[in-house]
Design a protein around this motif. Structure first.
Motif, PDB file in Angstrom:
ATOM      1  N   GLY A   1       0.797  -1.234   0.000  1.00  6.22           N
ATOM      2  CA  GLY A   1       0.000   0.000   0.000  1.00  6.22           C
ATOM      3  C   GLY A   1       0.819   1.267   0.000  1.00  6.22           C
ATOM      4  N   ASN A   2       2.122   1.153   0.221  1.00  9.10           N
ATOM      5  CA  ASN A   2       3.000   2.329   0.162  1.00  9.10           C
ATOM      6  C   ASN A   2       3.702   2.356  -1.183  1.00  9.10           C
ATOM      7  OD1 ASN A   2       2.461   3.092   2.869  1.00  9.10           O
ATOM      8  ND2 ASN A   2       3.857   1.481   3.561  1.00  9.10           N
ATOM      9  N   TYR A   3       4.089   3.556  -1.607  1.00  8.94           N
ATOM     10  CA  TYR A   3       4.754   3.656  -2.910  1.00  8.94           C
ATOM     11  C   TYR A   3       5.997   4.529  -2.810  1.00  8.94           C
ATOM     12  CZ  TYR A   3       2.219   8.113  -3.170  1.00  8.94           C
ATOM     13  OH  TYR A   3       1.719   9.356  -2.914  1.00  8.94           O
ATOM     14  N   SER A   4       6.914   4.288  -3.732  1.00  9.75           N
ATOM     15  CA  SER A   4       8.120   5.097  -3.826  1.00  9.75           C
ATOM     16  C   SER A   4       8.499   5.217  -5.299  1.00  9.75           C
ATOM     17  CB  SER A   4       9.266   4.463  -3.023  1.00  9.75           C
ATOM     18  OG  SER A   4       9.575   3.182  -3.546  1.00  9.75           O
ATOM     19  N   TRP A   5       9.229   6.288  -5.600  1.00  8.70           N
ATOM     20  CA  TRP A   5       9.631   6.542  -6.985  1.00  8.70           C
ATOM     21  C   TRP A   5      11.040   6.003  -7.219  1.00  8.70           C
ATOM     22  CZ3 TRP A   5       5.921   8.185 -10.127  1.00  8.70           C
ATOM     23  CH2 TRP A   5       4.817   8.836  -9.562  1.00  8.70           C
ATOM     24  N   ASN A   6      11.197   5.265  -8.288  1.00  9.20           N
ATOM     25  CA  ASN A   6      12.480   4.684  -8.641  1.00  9.20           C
ATOM     26  C   ASN A   6      12.864   5.170 -10.045  1.00  9.20           C
ATOM     27  OD1 ASN A   6      14.771   3.132  -8.749  1.00  9.20           O
ATOM     28  ND2 ASN A   6      13.676   1.260  -9.361  1.00  9.20           N
ATOM     29  N   ILE A   7      13.468   6.351 -10.081  1.00  8.27           N
ATOM     30  CA  ILE A   7      13.790   6.979 -11.367  1.00  8.27           C
ATOM     31  C   ILE A   7      15.260   6.763 -11.681  1.00  8.27           C
ATOM     32  CG2 ILE A   7      13.852   9.155 -12.641  1.00  8.27           C
ATOM     33  CD1 ILE A   7      11.591  10.121 -10.839  1.00  8.27           C
ATOM     34  N   ALA A   8      15.532   6.144 -12.829  1.00  6.54           N
ATOM     35  CA  ALA A   8      16.908   5.909 -13.267  1.00  6.54           C
ATOM     36  C   ALA A   8      17.111   6.586 -14.615  1.00  6.54           C
ATOM     37  CB  ALA A   8      17.171   4.412 -13.388  1.00  6.54           C
ATOM     38  N   PHE A   9      18.260   7.203 -14.784  1.00  6.62           N
ATOM     39  CA  PHE A   9      18.585   7.888 -16.033  1.00  6.62           C
ATOM     40  C   PHE A   9      19.627   7.091 -16.807  1.00  6.62           C
ATOM     41  CE2 PHE A   9      17.127  11.171 -13.116  1.00  6.62           C
ATOM     42  CZ  PHE A   9      16.181  11.829 -13.902  1.00  6.62           C
ATOM     43  N   GLU A  10      19.632   7.247 -18.118  1.00  6.51           N
ATOM     44  CA  GLU A  10      20.581   6.515 -18.951  1.00  6.51           C
ATOM     45  C   GLU A  10      21.999   7.048 -18.793  1.00  6.51           C
ATOM     46  OE1 GLU A  10      19.285   6.395 -22.978  1.00  6.51           O
ATOM     47  OE2 GLU A  10      17.440   5.321 -22.508  1.00  6.51           O
ATOM     48  N   ARG A  11      22.146   8.272 -18.293  1.00  4.81           N
ATOM     49  CA  ARG A  11      23.477   8.842 -18.058  1.00  4.81           C
ATOM     50  C   ARG A  11      23.457   9.529 -16.697  1.00  4.81           C
ATOM     51  NH1 ARG A  11      23.205  14.161 -18.160  1.00  4.81           N
ATOM     52  NH2 ARG A  11      21.701  15.251 -19.475  1.00  4.81           N
ATOM     53  N   GLY A  12      24.631   9.788 -16.168  1.00  2.77           N
ATOM     54  CA  GLY A  12      24.718  10.495 -14.897  1.00  2.77           C
ATOM     55  C   GLY A  12      24.289  11.949 -15.051  1.00  2.77           C
ATOM     56  N   LEU A  13      23.773  12.521 -13.971  1.00  2.00           N
ATOM     57  CA  LEU A  13      23.336  13.910 -14.013  1.00  2.00           C
ATOM     58  C   LEU A  13      24.530  14.854 -13.916  1.00  2.00           C
ATOM     59  CD1 LEU A  13      20.249  13.702 -11.626  1.00  2.00           C
ATOM     60  CD2 LEU A  13      20.213  13.939 -14.114  1.00  2.00           C
ATOM     61  N   GLN A  14      24.453  15.948 -14.647  1.00  2.00           N
ATOM     62  CA  GLN A  14      25.451  17.006 -14.541  1.00  2.00           C
ATOM     63  C   GLN A  14      25.168  17.824 -13.279  1.00  2.00           C
ATOM     64  OE1 GLN A  14      27.925  17.353 -16.771  1.00  2.00           O
ATOM     65  NE2 GLN A  14      27.192  15.652 -18.021  1.00  2.00           N
ATOM     66  N   ASP A  15      26.174  18.523 -12.776  1.00  2.00           N
ATOM     67  CA  ASP A  15      25.986  19.337 -11.571  1.00  2.00           C
ATOM     68  C   ASP A  15      24.863  20.351 -11.738  1.00  2.00           C
ATOM     69  OD1 ASP A  15      27.987  17.987 -10.306  1.00  2.00           O
ATOM     70  OD2 ASP A  15      29.535  19.508 -10.641  1.00  2.00           O
ATOM     71  N   LEU A  16      24.771  20.940 -12.916  1.00  2.00           N
ATOM     72  CA  LEU A  16      23.760  21.975 -13.123  1.00  2.00           C
ATOM     73  C   LEU A  16      22.350  21.403 -13.227  1.00  2.00           C
ATOM     74  CD1 LEU A  16      22.942  22.016 -16.470  1.00  2.00           C
ATOM     75  CD2 LEU A  16      25.289  22.818 -16.535  1.00  2.00           C
ATOM     76  N   GLU A  17      22.233  20.060 -13.322  1.00  2.00           N
ATOM     77  CA  GLU A  17      20.924  19.413 -13.402  1.00  2.00           C
ATOM     78  C   GLU A  17      20.419  18.931 -12.049  1.00  2.00           C
ATOM     79  OE1 GLU A  17      21.152  17.427 -17.850  1.00  2.00           O
ATOM     80  OE2 GLU A  17      22.252  16.453 -16.208  1.00  2.00           O
TER      81      GLU A  17
END
Length: 201
Positions: free
Chosen positions: A11-27
């Motif tokens: 009944g609980n949920y969480s977000w599991n977001i994965a990106f194809e590349r690493g995030l830049q500092d400005l992102e």
């Protein structure tokens, strides 16, 4: 899809977001803002998804509620902040050549482009002359729209009269964009024909 990044456990949920590349500092700030926004979303587990427009009372999207949401309360019924004339582009941080595509002289503002530009003023004069009217043009487009109402015995004549300003704005804006992006220009006579064709079709 939401189902691909949403994990549900007991009944609980969480977000599991994965990106194809690493995030830049400005992102990183944008990513943090995204996660914050997602955690503010209330998900009812086990219920069907449905869309709801928060800015509308009934939860249904409409152009009117969209304009109110981005413009706030305004006396004008036309979304002037959305017309990307040079002055509005400057307010948004874009810097382009400070000139009017219709007359190739003055700086391009809404009031100049749609009212006072020599490449447009003749169209207003044509309409007013055809109605046997002398008109001192106000400084601002909003003032023109407020003062434009006029009583007619014939309902159809009143309808056409009320369409004149919007039709002029539409035709001028289209012609301006053709000159800006396609480097082409209609003659005065072609613009006049286009205006009446747009008005009556």
């Amino acid at each position: 899809m939401v189902n691909d990044v949403l994990a549900i456990h007991n009944g609980n949920y969480s977000w599991n977001i994965a990106f194809e590349r690493g995030l830049q500092d400005l992102e990183l700030d944008d990513y943090a803002l995204l996660l914050t926004s997602l955690h503010e979303v209330h998900i009812k587990v086990g219920e069907d998804d449905r869309s709801k427009w928060k800015s509308g009372r009934d939860g249904i999207y409409s152009v009117c509620t969209y304009l109110r949401s981005i413009l706030g309360s305004t006396e004008s019924s036309f979304p002037w902040k959305m017309t990307l004339t040079v002055d509005n582009l400057h307010r948004k941080g874009f810097y382009v050549t400070e000139w009017c595509y219709m007359c190739k002289r003055d700086g391009e503002t809404n009031d100049h482009l749609f009212l006072h530009c020599e490449g447009v003023r003749w169209l207003w004069n044509t309409i007013l002359t055809s109605q046997h009217m002398d008109w001192v043009m106000p400084r601002r487009m909003e003032d023109v729209l407020r003062a434009w109402s006029r009583k007619f015995r014939d309902k159809d004549s009143g309808l056409v009269w009320n369409l004149f300003p919007g039709c002029i704005v539409w035709c001028v804006w289209r012609e301006r964009n053709i000159r800006c992006f396609e480097d082409q220009a209609k003659t005065t006579e072609q613009i006049r024909e286009w205006f009446y064709m747009t008005l009556y079709t």
